[in-house]
Design a protein around this motif. Structure first.
Motif, mmCIF file in Angstrom:
data_model
loop_
_atom_site.group_PDB
_atom_site.id
_atom_site.type_symbol
_atom_site.label_atom_id
_atom_site.label_comp_id
_atom_site.label_asym_id
_atom_site.label_seq_id
_atom_site.Cartn_x
_atom_site.Cartn_y
_atom_site.Cartn_z
ATOM 1 N N ARG A 15 0.832 -1.200 0.000
ATOM 2 C CA ARG A 15 0.000 0.000 0.000
ATOM 3 C C ARG A 15 0.872 1.258 0.000
ATOM 4 N N TYR A 16 1.663 1.412 -1.031
ATOM 5 C CA TYR A 16 2.562 2.555 -1.139
ATOM 6 C C TYR A 16 1.784 3.863 -1.214
ATOM 7 N N ASP A 17 0.616 3.825 -1.828
ATOM 8 C CA ASP A 17 -0.215 5.016 -1.896
ATOM 9 C C ASP A 17 -0.605 5.490 -0.498
ATOM 10 N N LEU A 18 -1.015 4.552 0.351
ATOM 11 C CA LEU A 18 -1.377 4.908 1.720
ATOM 12 C C LEU A 18 -0.147 5.307 2.535
ATOM 13 N N ALA A 19 0.981 4.648 2.276
ATOM 14 C CA ALA A 19 2.208 4.981 2.998
ATOM 15 C C ALA A 19 2.631 6.423 2.704
ATOM 16 N N ILE A 20 2.601 6.793 1.435
ATOM 17 C CA ILE A 20 2.978 8.154 1.047
ATOM 18 C C ILE A 20 1.994 9.162 1.642
ATOM 19 N N THR A 21 0.715 8.828 1.588
ATOM 20 C CA THR A 21 -0.299 9.711 2.170
ATOM 21 C C THR A 21 -0.088 9.845 3.672
ATOM 22 N N TYR A 22 0.169 8.727 4.337
ATOM 23 C CA TYR A 22 0.383 8.717 5.783
ATOM 24 C C TYR A 22 1.595 9.563 6.168
#
Length: 130
Positions: free
Chosen positions: A95-102
């Motif tokens: 979940r790189y998208d969520l990691a970057i968002t986080y």
């Protein structure tokens, strides 16, 4: 539940004391008036230890120590280690998208919140001088 809370509390006290002592030692041995060397050293060390600890406890079937060691002790030592762990968990599951968002929200919004807190308190103190 109470036992877990006590484990977190004990670990937190130990971790926070360790953070203080590490900061004092680093400040004494590597003085830097411009850069928060103690804070970044503790954050990096805590993140490294968190990564190693989570793998060790998981692979050895010792996850019952998480409350004392990970949440309590390392959370008290540096909450950045918990932040790093949550970021890695997102990345590890793809979940790189969520990691970057986080990461972006945590860093940027936290700094904005800090600035907001400074502004509000300065305004309140200016209205009610000591």
């Amino acid at each position: 539940m109470l036992s877990t809370v006590l484990q977190v509390a004990l670990g937190g006290a130990i971790g926070a004391s360790g953070r203080y002592l590490a900061g004092v030692w680093i400040g004494h041995n590597f003085p830097s008036h411009q850069f928060p060397l103690g804070v970044i050293a503790v954050n990096i060390l805590g993140s490294f230890i968190m990564g190693a600890l989570v793998v060790f406890l998981g692979q050895r079937g010792l996850t019952h120590w998480n409350a004392l060691l990970a949440t309590g002790m390392l959370g008290g030592f540096t909450t950045f280690s918990s932040f790093s762990l949550e970021t890695w968990r997102l990345m590890d599951t793809g979940r790189y998208d969520l990691a970057i968002t986080y990461v972006g929200l945590s860093v940027v919004v936290s700094i904005i919140a800090l600035i907001g807190g400074v502004h509000v308190m300065r305004t309140v103190l200016a209205a009610f001088p000591a």
